[in-house]
Design an enzyme around this catalytic site. Structure first.
Site, mmCIF file in Angstrom:
data_model
loop_
_atom_site.group_PDB
_atom_site.id
_atom_site.type_symbol
_atom_site.label_atom_id
_atom_site.label_comp_id
_atom_site.label_asym_id
_atom_site.label_seq_id
_atom_site.Cartn_x
_atom_site.Cartn_y
_atom_site.Cartn_z
ATOM 1 N N VAL A 177 0.832 -1.201 0.000
ATOM 2 C CA VAL A 177 0.000 0.000 0.000
ATOM 3 C C VAL A 177 0.867 1.252 0.000
ATOM 4 O O VAL A 177 0.566 2.237 -0.679
ATOM 5 C CB VAL A 177 -0.935 0.000 1.224
ATOM 6 C CG1 VAL A 177 -1.776 1.265 1.271
ATOM 7 C CG2 VAL A 177 -1.837 -1.234 1.206
ATOM 8 N N GLU A 178 1.951 1.219 0.745
ATOM 9 C CA GLU A 178 2.797 2.395 0.888
ATOM 10 C C GLU A 178 3.560 2.731 -0.396
ATOM 11 O O GLU A 178 3.601 3.884 -0.817
ATOM 12 C CB GLU A 178 3.805 2.193 2.027
ATOM 13 C CG GLU A 178 3.223 2.357 3.418
ATOM 14 C CD GLU A 178 2.917 3.809 3.739
ATOM 15 O OE1 GLU A 178 3.326 4.692 2.973
ATOM 16 O OE2 GLU A 178 2.273 4.068 4.770
#
Length: 582
Positions: A177-178
């Protein structure tokens, strides 16, 4: 999917269907999804059911693609050319890799099966926001394969660190996600690395950032720092992992403020009821959606990239600074692979201040350790003995050798800037031509600057007092574009003397507003006002707003050429009120 939902999907537009699934008003958070669906048209549903393409092994990953997981843009801190949309424009990073068949796992065990057994967070798959992102993955079934192929070398290392702390295994998936596991990812908010630390938070958790090294991109150091941070947040929010994750994204202060707001209104204070920034409201569901798919890939028709449940990397001591090209030769791997496994190193060598270790594939570690023990200390780094010529300065010599004045001072035990012609300086230099170090910060930035973004390239040399906003406005471009073209975040400081690249299209304005105005006092209705300098102001910005010249502001307020503005400072301006910007 229920027959009712399937029927609605067939009658609603794709964008409306996702909004229906999410159970919320159509936020402007998924335009990339809407665009993809609109382009696919009636073929979208068939596309969602198609078999996913298989990506390359981690060694063949295309490292030029950039993620959009957290505002990631192509910058000097990124491996390359193509840029990806802002995170609000796309729910997950759309990074590409070459398509090829994965290798079978034989008897090495299945990483995903092992991870599946350690997933510890409650099942939130019935939450509308989580369902929306699961639906996105079903329409992009090869995304997780591409990203986990890129992250394959790091996954087991991260899993070991998470297990050692007794933390939920879902955190192993957070870099998806990051940063989409792009090791050189850099964001508009100046966040860097697979865990996307901003400079201040990185330093707070012990991640040093200097000319040689950026610990935010060090896979091992940043993983430990991220888990330290998450553990602290978990304790701050009384063991609530969803609130801890939200705080990791937006800051603990913002989460506490949202909790206080709900308490005052008599509303629940769990993550799902808090009024948080849009990015954060979707950040946590993105992770939960990935975890749910890892838990039940067959249920959602998504094939995970096969990863062996065995360590891939090992930490190997270098004993001191070493040229990275030489280290790659000693280990028997390519220089590009060495940078991918050790992206914290900015230059052609490891930092003289450390860390004095490299992450290497286990199969290459013994060879490296044996060979580096036989290497004489003086051969670890190449040194040049430079004879100082008349008129040379430390700055001039540093520029010639692509190093810094601070390094020349440190190496030669100099306490000032005074040098004498005829004396000698020791200068550390690379063993190969600099363009061979293709993933060093300098070479990544050079590739970025050379990529065309328009029909005409303009170079602008930064002068004292300039801001990115001033330069962007003068050349009729956006601050974000200007930052992206030059491998920066909009908030990065500008140093006088730096050269910026500006791209102009054929249909854009042919002339730029001057950055130094030499107009006389405005005519019309002159009026004297007192202006309070605000944060972010510059002389040019104030001059542009009040249609006066920078020179006049300096003269009226006795500001020297090298004088700086401070927030709160009061300036006297003589303006024509009929010409000022509101």
């Amino acid at each position: 999917m229920s027959d009712v939902l399937r029927g609605q999907r067939d009658t609603l537009s794709p964008a409306a269907w996702l909004d229906k699934l999410a159970g919320m008003r159509p936020y402007k958070t998924l335009p990339a999804v809407r665009l993809a669906m609109a382009l696919a048209g009636s073929l979208l549903i068939a596309g969602c059911q198609s078999a996913p393409a298989r990506p390359a092994t981690a060694s063949t990953v295309d490292t030029t693609a950039q993620p959009a997981g957290t505002h990631v843009v192509a910058t000097a801190d990124s491996a390359a050319a193509p840029t990806a949309p802002h995170e609000a424009e796309q729910p997950f990073a759309a990074a590409e890799v070459a398509a090829t068949e994965p290798e079978p796992l034989e008897d090495e065990g299945d990483f995903w099966e092992a991870l599946r057994e350690e997933l510890a967070l409650p099942d939130y798959s019935d939450q509308p926001r989580v369902q929306a992102f699961i639906a996105w993955h079903q329409c992009n079934p090869d995304f997780l394969q591409r990203v986990t192929a890129r992250g394959e070398p790091y996954l087991h290392l991260i899993k070991e660190e998470v297990e050692a702390r007794g933390m939920p295994a879902e955190l192993v998936l957070l870099p998806i996600v990051e940063s989409a596991f792009v090791p050189f990812a850099y964001s508009h908010g100046r966040a860097s690395g697979i865990w996307q630390f901003i400079p201040a938070t990185g330093r707070h958790f012990g991640l040093r950032q200097d000319w040689w090294y950026d610990g935010r991109r060090d896979i091992l150091a940043s993983t430990r720092a991220a888990l330290d941070y998450l553990d602290r947040l978990h304790r701050q929010f009384d063991g609530d992992w969803l609130l801890a994750l939200a705080a990791y994204n937006t800051g603990a202060g913002n989460v506490r403020k949202a909790i206080r707001r709900n308490l005052k209104l008599g509303k629940p204070t769990d993550f799902w009821h808090l009024d948080l920034p849009k990015e954060t409201r979707f950040y946590v569901p993105k992770l939960l959606a990935v975890a749910e798919i890892v838990r039940n890939p067959d249920l959602y028709g998504i094939e995970l990239w096969p990863v062996a449940d065995q360590p891939y990397l090992v930490k190997v001591d270098t004993g001191g600074q070493i040229d990275l090209a030489l280290a790659a030769d000693l280990a028997g791997i390519s220089l590009e692979d060495l940078y991918q496994l050790n992206p914290g190193f900015n230059r052609w060598a490891t930092s003289p201040r450390g860390p004095h270790y490299l992450l290497l594939p286990i199969e290459n570690a013994t060879r490296f350790s044996e060979r580096i023990q036989q290497l004489p200390a003086e051969e670890r780094v190449t040194w040049v003995r430079h004879r100082i010529r008349s008129g040379e300065t430390l700055s001039h010599i540093a520029k010639c050798y692509h190093t810094t004045v601070a390094i020349l001072r440190e190496v030669n035990n100099l306490h000032g800037s005074t040098i004498r012609a005829g004396h000698h300086l020791l200068v550390p230099t690379s063993s190969r031509p600099l363009d061979r170090y293709t993933l060093s910060e300098q070479q990544r930035r050079q590739r970025l600057l050379s990529k065309a973004h328009g029909d005409r390239r303009i170079e602008y040399r930064v002068r004292r007092g300039d801001t990115l906003w001033d330069i962007a406005r003068a050349h009729h471009v956006s601050v974000n574009r200007l930052a992206k073209w030059n491998g920066m975040a909009p908030g990065d400081p500008l140093k006088p003397g730096r050269t910026l690249v500006i791209w102009k299209s054929a249909h854009s304005a042919t002339t730029a507003a001057p950055l130094r105005v030499s107009a006389a006092l405005p005519v019309g209705k002159p009026r004297t006002i007192r202006y309070t300098v605000r944060k972010g102001d510059s002389l040019y910005r104030i001059a542009s707003r009040f249609r006066v010249s920078v020179a006049d502001i300096r003269r009226w307020n006795r500001i020297r050429e090298d004088g700086l503005l401070r927030p709160g400072q009061r300036l006297t301006l003589h303006i024509d009120i009929t010409r000022t910007d509101s």
